[in-house]
Design an enzyme around this catalytic site. Sequence first.
Site, PDB file in Angstrom:
ATOM      1  CD  GLU A 280      -3.016  -1.129   2.197  1.00  0.00           C
ATOM      2  OE1 GLU A 280      -2.948  -0.290   3.096  1.00  0.00           O
ATOM      3  OE2 GLU A 280      -3.978  -1.894   2.061  1.00  0.00           O
TER       4      GLU A 280
ATOM      5  CD  GLU B 154      -3.766  -6.138   3.654  1.00  0.00           C
ATOM      6  OE1 GLU B 154      -4.614  -5.309   4.050  1.00  0.00           O
ATOM      7  OE2 GLU B 154      -2.548  -5.997   3.799  1.00  0.00           O
TER       8      GLU B 154
END
Length: 484
Positions: A202, A390
Amino acid sequence: MKNLTRRQFAASVVAAAALGPAASARDAFAQTPNPASRPDQPEFPPDFIWGCATSAYQIEGAVKEDGRGLSIWDTFSHTPGKVFQGDTGDVADDSYHLYKEDVKLLRSLGATGYRFSISWPRVFPDGTGKPNEKGLAYYERLVDELLANNIAPYITLYHWDLPQALPGGWQSRDTAKALGDYAGFVAGRLSDRVKHFFTTNEFVCISDVGHRLGLFAPGLTLSAAEANQVRHHVVLGHGLAVQVIRANARGGTLVGLAENAVVYVPAIETREHVEAAHRATREGNAPFLTAVMEGKYLDGYLEGEGANAPKVAEGDMRIIGSPLDFVGINVYQPQYVRADGSAQGYSVESRPTSYPHMASPWLFIGPEAIYWAIRNVSEIWKPAALFITENGCSSDDVLTAEGRIEDTDRVMFLRNYVTHLQRAAAEGYPVKGYFLWSLMDNFEFPDGYGKRFGIHYVDFNTQKRTPKLSAEWYREAIRRNRAV
Ligand code: GBH
């Protein structure tokens, strides 16, 4: 009729009912159910990876053991006022000591993959220089334990715990090089046993949330120009990591990243809105995924930032655009977009205040986000493979007097997202695996232990792990290789 199992028959009745009042239950007797919808038939490819994800600082604890250096998250969590109730990752799930127990949890789910991250300051306490063999040895033990249980390790090299010792942190271009060297070292040592590496987790959290919003370590609120330079250093670090991993790891090693791309969902599934979602996906992810996939910053991004645009050295974009073997996407929430005939061609819809979310206020529910994440990325950039690195949610879990956790809301969330994942797989997009966030409750960054994302409940006083209802659900989905 006699060729149908009871369950298939029930499904065909439901399907007939959905056709409306004209289709009676009797029609269902006559119909041959669509083979793709037979409940007993697996709809994910047979080698689909079902896993869970975690990250080092969120679960390991043992922050002072075996020569580990400090990370920016140690500093940040120990700074008063930064984390809910002053929680820190000092102990977390104590997975540094309890990893065998955690592998057992994975095994009892029937998981075939585990995505975990390596703590950079365990391996290089100073960020660069001399490696700490004891730190690396922990990951060798973990990898061996996973392999002994037939669980494939998927390693994230950088999930936000930057060594505190690196001068200037991500504001320094040298940190990009340091990431490459560290990643290459680890891949060189572990690629005899580990096939898949994710460089980073991220980008926007590393850069903007940590350096512009100040909500994550190192807690800075830099100017736009400075924060954009941090963005550039982070994607550059990713690109260097890809290159050094390839140079150091054995043949057959696969490299990608885990990115929380903004997921643009067409407000209505029509051609014009689908096209709008494509355009929004490229433009809305311009500083990060688009730069990585295309090896360039879109003109619109650079023009929009104007004088604040990042300073790019000769050759940087080629490094940033280093070809990847796969793309990992962390999917939590949708952004709805529609074509609107404006100069930009689309608009991103604002959310009504009634839009539902899970226990974390940012976690808006939109199961179709998982389908569109895969479809948009596949159609725009055509990666050879994708992973959902995720997906999961927080819930206000309560331990009942009988010691159970009836997280029916999490089951609802997962069932719906995995159903949309199944649509993507059934339509032939090359999605190879799914990693549920998270294996167990853990240190939820600024939310400390105040938000629970696990499918195993953790009592942080005793470190006891208890499967929630969602763990039972996941075990069944894995067993049947389909959404249940
Ligand atoms: C993931 O990020 C992380 O990879 C994982 O470590 C974490 O445990 C998991 O989420 C659950 O939180 O500025 O109000 O949006 C998901 C994307 C982006 C969500 C940053 C939280 C910060 C709060 N995250 N966002 S806000």
